[in-house]
Design a protein around this motif. Structure first.
Motif, PDB file in Angstrom:
ATOM      1  N   VAL A 277       0.841  -1.198   0.000  1.00 28.20           N
ATOM      2  CA  VAL A 277       0.000   0.000   0.000  1.00 28.20           C
ATOM      3  C   VAL A 277       0.880   1.253   0.000  1.00 28.20           C
ATOM      4  CG1 VAL A 277      -1.657   1.352   1.353  1.00 28.20           C
ATOM      5  CG2 VAL A 277      -2.028  -1.091   1.008  1.00 28.20           C
ATOM      6  N   LEU A 278       2.029   1.210   0.698  1.00 33.31           N
ATOM      7  CA  LEU A 278       2.967   2.328   0.662  1.00 33.31           C
ATOM      8  C   LEU A 278       3.419   2.590  -0.773  1.00 33.31           C
ATOM      9  CD1 LEU A 278       4.817   4.422   2.021  1.00 33.31           C
ATOM     10  CD2 LEU A 278       6.494   2.576   2.375  1.00 33.31           C
ATOM     11  N   ALA A 279       3.752   1.529  -1.496  1.00 30.59           N
ATOM     12  CA  ALA A 279       4.157   1.681  -2.891  1.00 30.59           C
ATOM     13  C   ALA A 279       3.011   2.223  -3.740  1.00 30.59           C
ATOM     14  CB  ALA A 279       4.638   0.341  -3.446  1.00 30.59           C
ATOM     15  N   SER A 280       1.790   1.740  -3.484  1.00 29.64           N
ATOM     16  CA  SER A 280       0.626   2.199  -4.252  1.00 29.64           C
ATOM     17  C   SER A 280       0.331   3.668  -3.994  1.00 29.64           C
ATOM     18  CB  SER A 280      -0.606   1.355  -3.904  1.00 29.64           C
ATOM     19  OG  SER A 280      -0.395  -0.003  -4.202  1.00 29.64           O
TER      20      SER A 280
ATOM     21  N   LEU B 101       0.159   6.820  -6.592  1.00 37.43           N
ATOM     22  CA  LEU B 101      -1.051   7.626  -6.746  1.00 37.43           C
ATOM     23  C   LEU B 101      -0.799   9.093  -6.418  1.00 37.43           C
ATOM     24  CD1 LEU B 101      -3.557   5.084  -5.218  1.00 37.43           C
ATOM     25  CD2 LEU B 101      -3.653   5.979  -7.544  1.00 37.43           C
ATOM     26  N   VAL B 102      -0.003   9.341  -5.384  1.00 34.77           N
ATOM     27  CA  VAL B 102       0.339  10.718  -5.048  1.00 34.77           C
ATOM     28  C   VAL B 102       1.062  11.370  -6.214  1.00 34.77           C
ATOM     29  CG1 VAL B 102       1.839  12.147  -3.599  1.00 34.77           C
ATOM     30  CG2 VAL B 102       0.364  10.432  -2.547  1.00 34.77           C
ATOM     31  N   ASP B 103       1.947  10.613  -6.859  1.00 37.68           N
ATOM     32  CA  ASP B 103       2.736  11.183  -7.947  1.00 37.68           C
ATOM     33  C   ASP B 103       1.893  11.480  -9.178  1.00 37.68           C
ATOM     34  OD1 ASP B 103       5.639  11.501  -7.424  1.00 37.68           O
ATOM     35  OD2 ASP B 103       5.780  10.969  -9.543  1.00 37.68           O
ATOM     36  N   THR B 104       0.738  10.825  -9.304  1.00 38.02           N
ATOM     37  CA  THR B 104      -0.139  11.102 -10.440  1.00 38.02           C
ATOM     38  C   THR B 104      -0.707  12.504 -10.364  1.00 38.02           C
ATOM     39  OG1 THR B 104      -0.735   8.756 -10.541  1.00 38.02           O
ATOM     40  CG2 THR B 104      -2.185  10.296 -11.688  1.00 38.02           C
TER      41      THR B 104
ATOM     42  N   ALA C 130     -10.173  -3.502   1.686  1.00 40.22           N
ATOM     43  CA  ALA C 130     -10.299  -2.261   2.441  1.00 40.22           C
ATOM     44  C   ALA C 130      -8.940  -1.608   2.652  1.00 40.22           C
ATOM     45  CB  ALA C 130     -10.959  -2.542   3.788  1.00 40.22           C
ATOM     46  N   ILE C 131      -7.937  -2.419   2.984  1.00 36.96           N
ATOM     47  CA  ILE C 131      -6.589  -1.878   3.194  1.00 36.96           C
ATOM     48  C   ILE C 131      -6.078  -1.233   1.914  1.00 36.96           C
ATOM     49  CG2 ILE C 131      -4.187  -2.517   3.659  1.00 36.96           C
ATOM     50  CD1 ILE C 131      -5.311  -4.727   5.493  1.00 36.96           C
ATOM     51  N   PHE C 132      -6.290  -1.917   0.802  1.00 35.94           N
ATOM     52  CA  PHE C 132      -5.858  -1.368  -0.485  1.00 35.94           C
ATOM     53  C   PHE C 132      -6.664  -0.116  -0.840  1.00 35.94           C
ATOM     54  CE2 PHE C 132      -6.369  -1.181  -5.132  1.00 35.94           C
ATOM     55  CZ  PHE C 132      -5.042  -1.042  -5.512  1.00 35.94           C
ATOM     56  N   GLY C 133      -7.968  -0.173  -0.607  1.00 37.14           N
ATOM     57  CA  GLY C 133      -8.837   0.945  -0.967  1.00 37.14           C
ATOM     58  C   GLY C 133      -8.510   2.216  -0.220  1.00 37.14           C
ATOM     59  N   MET C 134      -8.063   2.091   1.045  1.00 38.46           N
ATOM     60  CA  MET C 134      -7.695   3.291   1.802  1.00 38.46           C
ATOM     61  C   MET C 134      -6.567   4.039   1.106  1.00 38.46           C
ATOM     62  SD  MET C 134      -8.023   2.332   5.850  1.00 38.46           S
ATOM     63  CE  MET C 134      -7.124   0.778   5.802  1.00 38.46           C
ATOM     64  N   GLY C 135      -5.594   3.304   0.601  1.00 41.60           N
ATOM     65  CA  GLY C 135      -4.510   3.942  -0.139  1.00 41.60           C
ATOM     66  C   GLY C 135      -4.994   4.569  -1.428  1.00 41.60           C
ATOM     67  N   ILE C 136      -5.894   3.866  -2.120  1.00 46.77           N
ATOM     68  CA  ILE C 136      -6.436   4.358  -3.393  1.00 46.77           C
ATOM     69  C   ILE C 136      -7.165   5.684  -3.216  1.00 46.77           C
ATOM     70  CG2 ILE C 136      -8.249   3.908  -5.091  1.00 46.77           C
ATOM     71  CD1 ILE C 136      -5.865   2.399  -5.814  1.00 46.77           C
ATOM     72  N   MET C 137      -7.892   5.827  -2.111  1.00 43.90           N
ATOM     73  CA  MET C 137      -8.686   7.031  -1.898  1.00 43.90           C
ATOM     74  C   MET C 137      -7.866   8.178  -1.306  1.00 43.90           C
ATOM     75  SD  MET C 137     -11.605   6.582  -3.097  1.00 43.90           S
ATOM     76  CE  MET C 137     -12.623   5.247  -3.709  1.00 43.90           C
ATOM     77  N   VAL C 138      -6.971   7.857  -0.381  1.00 45.35           N
ATOM     78  CA  VAL C 138      -6.218   8.907   0.305  1.00 45.35           C
ATOM     79  C   VAL C 138      -5.110   9.450  -0.593  1.00 45.35           C
ATOM     80  CG1 VAL C 138      -4.726   9.430   2.267  1.00 45.35           C
ATOM     81  CG2 VAL C 138      -6.768   8.026   2.586  1.00 45.35           C
TER      82      VAL C 138
END
Length: 527
Positions: free
Chosen positions: A29-32, A36-39, A150-158
């Motif tokens: 999730v850190l990598a994801s 996403l932040v870089d996008t 859910a763990i993955f989705g939190m990273g996707i949204m934040v």
């Protein structure tokens, strides 16, 4: 053609994997989140890049376009690349590639250098989302699949929410290269953790030979389509020969790609997996989710910054409560989807999203940040209830060997739907603004008594402030035109929000086509 794929058991230690599952989740999730932040983090630094690199707006746009095009081309290939290199090697290699490219982005001295480094960064970043999802679904047991989502989705949204806020703060306090340098320590940490703990899947598919024709057709079709969606509005769509050429290339490339992949014995993307009705319906629903979500996410910052004059940092703070609401809701949705049919959760989530869009459709020029708090909370909770169950249900009937391909296609469908949503919202804002402008002009005729009185009062006020009579009249009419444009824009954005809410709601009947609403119980794949 050489021999095709062969399944080989990896003999991993299941107990060790189970004990490390939350540490693995943190690493991927850190990598994801980094990807996403870089996008989105780049967008706020574009004016600074233009000044230092001597680039025009259309030229600097390739900094974002090049990254996204490379990203979407890689997404459907992640399963093939994981099989070819080994999942751990491929994932860690992608993190390393992304991190090294970030360093070269920060050191770019020319526009060409920066765009080239961003393309390489996009190639590395393509694995960090879909492969992460496949890893989580693999290392968490079947009964905890909702929690993995859910763990993955939190990273996707934040992640996308942090981008503009973080980018604005870094750019204001340091300089634009640091929006790339910040990836280096995070990439090193994520890479080391993934190398140490991420396992190979239970069965690895060994591949011999590469479908080069399929790979080329995919790059042509997806790449041309993404560039078309990114640049269409700026080029006035099909009035431009460039856009017509891109449309022809995209159509020809994708049609030939599908025809070739369905006929070849060992395709680079196994499209026959779409015979699984559960996956096929999920991809369509995911594309509509991307369309509505990305469009609403795109137009709100434009409204806040262009009309209300908010800074990128303030805009990020306005959006942040919704992201936190999603992060809070997703573990709850994950737990519930492990225990019940997920479709009611998705319905509630879509209706909350619609409610949020209805509230968004009442925005005015007089709103403050606090007026958006509850609309953003509603949207965040709604998306939290949608994302985790939808992802789990979409891949519910896939086996371990199909998971990487399924998650890659799901993320691709959401990304392409999002690109279409952004492009479509840009077109609709222009159309709605023109329509509203014509309607308002009928009520703002200077010959009408109320308008004439308003102009007279403003003119008198300007003269009292020191303007000459002719200057005061001219400025009063200019102010009337400005008010007209502002109100037309407000009405256009209001219509965009309600359109996105209704569009997403109309997709709800697709839920009836799922063979099951359970994310943790295997179902038979079928049509």
């Amino acid at each position: 053609m050489t021999a095709g794929p062969v399944s080989v058991a990896t003999g991993r230690d299941e107990r060790a994997v189970y004990r490390a599952r939350y540490l693995i989740a943190f690493a991927v999730v850190l990598a994801s989140v980094m990807e996403l932040v870089d996008t989105s983090i780049v967008n706020v630094a574009i004016p600074h890049m233009m000044g230092e690199l001597g680039a025009t707006l259309s030229q600097i746009a390739w900094v974002s376009t090049g990254y996204i095009v490379a990203n979407v081309i890689i997404l459907p290939l992640t399963s093939f690349l994981s099989d070819s290199f080994g999942r751990r090697h491929y994932y860690v290699g992608s993190i390393v590639l992304f991190t090294v490219a970030s360093f070269f982005c920060g050191n770019a001295q020319t526009l060409e250098w920066l765009v080239g480094a961003r393309v390489v960064q996009g190639i590395g970043g393509g694995a960090l989302i879909s492969t992460a999802q496949a890893i989580l679904f693999d290392v968490f047991p079947q009964e905890e699949r909702g929690m993995a989502g859910a763990i993955f989705g939190m990273g996707i949204m934040v992640g996308p929410t942090l981008g503009p806020t973080l980018g604005g703060w870094i750019t204001d306090n340091y300089s634009w290269p640091w929006i790339f340098y910040i990836n280096i320590p995070l990439g090193i940490l994520a890479g080391l953790l993934c190398w140490e703990y991420v396992p190979e899947p239970r069965e690895r598919t060994q591949r011999f030979g590469i479908d080069w024709l399929g790979l080329g057709l995919l790059a042509l079709g997806i790449g041309a389509l993404q560039i078309l969606l990114e640049r269409g509005e700026a080029k006035d769509w099909f009035a431009s020969g460039e856009i017509v050429g891109l449309a022809l290339a995209a159509g020809l490339g994708l049609v030939c790609f599908v025809w070739h992949e369905l006929r070849t014995e060992h395709p680079v993307v196994e499209l026959r997996i779409l015979k699984d009705r559960q996956l096929a319906v999920g991809l369509v629903f995911g594309a509509i989710l991307g369309f509505a979500l990305y469009a609403s996410v795109f137009v709100l910052p434009v409204f806040l910054q262009n009309l209300l004059g908010y800074s990128a940092e303030t805009t990020g703070l306005v959006i942040l409560p919704g992201a936190l609401a999603s992060a809070f809701t997703m573990p709850i949705a994950g737990k519930l989807s492990d225990r019940m049919d997920s479709r009611p959760l998705i319905v509630i989530g879509v209706l909350l999203f619609l409610w949020s869009m209805v509230l968004h459709s009442h925005l005015t020029m007089a709103i403050g940040p606090h007026d958006l708090f509850w609309p953003m909370i509603l949207r965040g909770v709604g998306l939290g209830l949608i994302f985790v169950p939808l992802t789990g249900v979409t891949v519910a009937s896939l086996g371990p060997r199909q998971m990487a391909l399924g998650t890659g296609l799901f993320n691709l469908s959401r990304q392409l739907g999002g690109s279409l949503g952004i492009a479509g919202s840009a077109v609709l804002v222009t159309h709605f603004r023109e329509t509203a402008r014509e309607g308002l002009r009928e009520h703002l005729d200077p010959t009408q008594p109320q308008v004439a009185n308003w102009l007279a009062q403003v003119t008198a006020g300007l003269q009292h402030a020191g303007a000459s009579a002719s200057e005061a009249v001219q400025r009063a009419h200019a102010l009337l035109t400005l008010r007209l444009e502002q109100q037309a824009s407000v009405l256009a954005f209001e219509r965009i929000f309600i359109t996105m809410g209704i569009t997403f709601t109309l997709a709800l009947p697709l839920l009836l086509l799922f063979r099951t609403g359970r994310v943790s119980g295997k179902v038979e794949a079928g049509h």
